[in-house]
Structure formats: C-alpha cells, structure tokens
Motif scaffolding. Structure first.
Motif, PDB file in Angstrom:
ATOM      1  N   SER A   1      38.736  49.466  32.020  1.00 45.36           N
ATOM      2  CA  SER A   1      39.642  48.426  31.532  1.00 45.36           C
ATOM      3  C   SER A   1      40.852  48.263  32.445  1.00 45.36           C
ATOM      4  O   SER A   1      41.300  47.142  32.717  1.00 45.36           O
ATOM      5  CB  SER A   1      40.095  48.762  30.110  1.00 45.36           C
TER       6      SER A   1
ATOM      7  N   MET B   1      39.781  46.400  35.670  1.00 48.52           N
ATOM      8  CA  MET B   1      39.561  44.985  35.462  1.00 48.52           C
ATOM      9  C   MET B   1      40.870  44.245  35.194  1.00 48.52           C
ATOM     10  O   MET B   1      41.017  43.080  35.578  1.00 48.52           O
ATOM     11  CB  MET B   1      38.580  44.764  34.301  1.00 48.52           C
ATOM     12  N   ARG B   2      41.833  44.888  34.557  1.00 51.77           N
ATOM     13  CA  ARG B   2      43.146  44.253  34.374  1.00 51.77           C
ATOM     14  C   ARG B   2      43.829  44.042  35.718  1.00 51.77           C
ATOM     15  O   ARG B   2      44.441  42.992  35.962  1.00 51.77           O
ATOM     16  CB  ARG B   2      44.026  45.119  33.470  1.00 51.77           C
TER      17      ARG B   2
ATOM     18  N   THR C   1      42.264  41.074  37.434  1.00 52.86           N
ATOM     19  CA  THR C   1      42.691  39.807  36.843  1.00 52.86           C
ATOM     20  C   THR C   1      44.098  39.438  37.283  1.00 52.86           C
ATOM     21  O   THR C   1      44.382  38.268  37.595  1.00 52.86           O
ATOM     22  CB  THR C   1      42.627  39.908  35.310  1.00 52.86           C
TER      23      THR C   1
ATOM     24  N   ALA D   1      32.896  46.523  35.939  1.00 56.32           N
ATOM     25  CA  ALA D   1      32.489  45.222  35.404  1.00 56.32           C
ATOM     26  C   ALA D   1      31.200  45.331  34.600  1.00 56.32           C
ATOM     27  O   ALA D   1      31.047  44.679  33.558  1.00 56.32           O
ATOM     28  CB  ALA D   1      32.313  44.228  36.552  1.00 56.32           C
ATOM     29  N   TYR D   2      30.265  46.174  35.049  1.00 51.55           N
ATOM     30  CA  TYR D   2      29.037  46.374  34.275  1.00 51.55           C
ATOM     31  C   TYR D   2      29.333  47.028  32.937  1.00 51.55           C
ATOM     32  O   TYR D   2      28.726  46.687  31.912  1.00 51.55           O
ATOM     33  CB  TYR D   2      28.053  47.227  35.077  1.00 51.55           C
TER      34      TYR D   2
ATOM     35  N   MET E   1      32.174  46.799  31.264  1.00 53.30           N
ATOM     36  CA  MET E   1      32.938  45.881  30.426  1.00 53.30           C
ATOM     37  C   MET E   1      32.187  44.581  30.127  1.00 53.30           C
ATOM     38  O   MET E   1      32.646  43.775  29.314  1.00 53.30           O
ATOM     39  CB  MET E   1      34.268  45.547  31.121  1.00 53.30           C
ATOM     40  N   GLY E   2      31.048  44.362  30.782  1.00 52.08           N
ATOM     41  CA  GLY E   2      30.286  43.147  30.549  1.00 52.08           C
ATOM     42  C   GLY E   2      30.874  41.923  31.225  1.00 52.08           C
ATOM     43  O   GLY E   2      30.654  40.792  30.759  1.00 52.08           O
ATOM     44  N   THR E   3      31.590  42.106  32.345  1.00 55.56           N
ATOM     45  CA  THR E   3      32.215  40.980  33.064  1.00 55.56           C
ATOM     46  C   THR E   3      31.688  40.949  34.505  1.00 55.56           C
ATOM     47  O   THR E   3      32.472  40.990  35.459  1.00 55.56           O
ATOM     48  CB  THR E   3      33.742  41.114  33.044  1.00 55.56           C
ATOM     49  N   GLU E   4      30.392  40.912  34.684  1.00 52.76           N
ATOM     50  CA  GLU E   4      29.813  40.934  36.017  1.00 52.76           C
ATOM     51  C   GLU E   4      30.176  39.705  36.845  1.00 52.76           C
ATOM     52  O   GLU E   4      30.211  39.773  38.075  1.00 52.76           O
ATOM     53  CB  GLU E   4      28.287  41.057  35.927  1.00 52.76           C
ATOM     54  N   ASP E   5      30.459  38.570  36.180  1.00 54.83           N
ATOM     55  CA  ASP E   5      30.767  37.344  36.926  1.00 54.83           C
ATOM     56  C   ASP E   5      32.043  37.471  37.740  1.00 54.83           C
ATOM     57  O   ASP E   5      32.217  36.753  38.739  1.00 54.83           O
ATOM     58  CB  ASP E   5      30.902  36.170  35.958  1.00 54.83           C
ATOM     59  N   SER E   6      32.939  38.367  37.366  1.00 54.10           N
ATOM     60  CA  SER E   6      34.203  38.499  38.085  1.00 54.10           C
ATOM     61  C   SER E   6      34.046  39.224  39.414  1.00 54.10           C
ATOM     62  O   SER E   6      34.941  39.163  40.254  1.00 54.10           O
ATOM     63  CB  SER E   6      35.229  39.237  37.219  1.00 54.10           C
TER      64      SER E   6
END
Length: 202
Positions: free
Chosen positions: A19, A22-23, A26, A84-85, A87-92
């Motif tokens: 987390s 990924m923050r 972003t 990302a895998y 957290m389920g945000t692979e598109d980022s």
C-alpha cells in the motif's frame, strides 16, 4: 489537528508495504514534474508529456538534451509490480519492463490443488487369528524381502553394543550375586584383621 494526525499515521506505517509503494507511485504520477511536457521528440515536433515513460524508462530532456533516468530503478520497479499484483492495480505498472516478465512468470506457475481437512483413511482390521498367521508368515519369509533379504539367521544386524552384551552382562551379575555372601564375609574378615594391627608409633 486532523492533518497532523493523518501525517503521523502515514509515517507510522511501514515504507515497504504494497500500500505504501502504491501511494508513492500515485503521488509521483500526480506531481507537476511528472506531468511536465519536457520529453524530447523528433526534430520539429513539440515536446510531449509522458508520465509512464518518466516513471519506468529513460527519457531525453528537451531543454538540456541530456538523457534522464526513470523515476524508479529496476529493483524498485520489480517491487512495484509485485505490490500492484497484491493490491489488484496492475494497470498502474503495465508500462514497466518488469511487468511483462512478472506476468509471464505468474502465468507459468503451476496450480496446486488445495486440500481442506484430513483425508479419510480406512485401515484394514484383522482378527486375532489372522494377525497371528500374518506374524508367522513374516517370520518365515523375512530372509526373502526387506533389509534381511539374502541374510542368514546367524547374520542379523549387530545392533548396539549394549544390546549385544546384555546376555553376558546378566550372566555375570547373576554369578556375582550368587557368591555375594562369601565376598561380604571375606571383606569383613579382612577389615577385622586390619583393625587388630597396632598403630604405628610414628
């Protein structure tokens, strides 16, 4: 007060968690530096803005003409892809060179069947007579299978030293105990004779 509390909570969280990674990604993508249109293109064309290129690949600055490294190193990109895998945000992170390799590895991983609970095992039950017959059969055929295959009854495994000498030790103890009364009497006589001797004047 609320802002101070939020900042304290963010600082208390581990920096290497998915987390947190990924923050940080972003925040970088929303920064002015990441969105600036300063990536050099073909001669005669205006510079462009490409957040993904600045984040994961080398790019050439339009003003200086120098090549700039990506925001994240290869090691950090690998960590971001794994995060990302989770957290389920692979598109980022799909633009990262590490994404294709990690995705291929995840697809090639074998799937395993998950067993819930313990399997039911039905053990055969033998009657007393059947058990005795089986024991006799094993005793008759022990030379034909298992660790005793090809060995004679006189060449069994030697076992431990204490096990090999247990019979001789029992025999020796029995012999000593059989003559123990005579041994005690002899020691008492020797002790009495020693007490009758006069003490040395020296």
């Amino acid at each position: 007060m609320a802002l101070r509390t939020t900042l304290a909570q963010l600082q208390a969280q581990p920096q290497g968690t998915p987390s947190a990674l990924m923050r940080g990604l972003t925040r970088w993508k929303q920064s002015v530096r990441a969105r600036a249109a300063d990536i050099s293109t073909r001669p005669g064309e205006a510079p462009m803005a490409d957040v993904a290129r600045k984040t994961f690949r080398h790019w050439r600055n339009e003003e200086t003409g120098h090549w700039q490294p990506p925001k994240y190193s290869q090691r950090r990109q690998a960590q971001l892809v794994r995060a990302a895998y989770k957290m389920g945000t692979e598109d980022s992170v799909v633009s990262s060179p590490k994404f294709a390799r990690y995705a291929q590895r995840m697809e090639s991983m074998p799937t395993h069947e998950v067993l819930v609970g313990w399997p039911t095992v039905t053990w055969p039950t033998l009657s007393a007579e059947e058990d005795a017959n089986e024991a006799r059969r094993i005793a008759r055929t022990y030379e034909a299978h298992g660790p005793y295959a090809g060995r004679s009854a006189a060449r069994m495994f030697k076992g431990k030293k204490g096990e090999r000498e247990s019979y001789q030790r029992r025999q020796r103890v029995q012999e000593i105990m059989r003559t123990m009364d005579d041994t005690i009497a002899e020691w008492r006589k020797a002790d009495a004779r020693a007490k009758e001797k006069p003490l040395s004047p020296l």
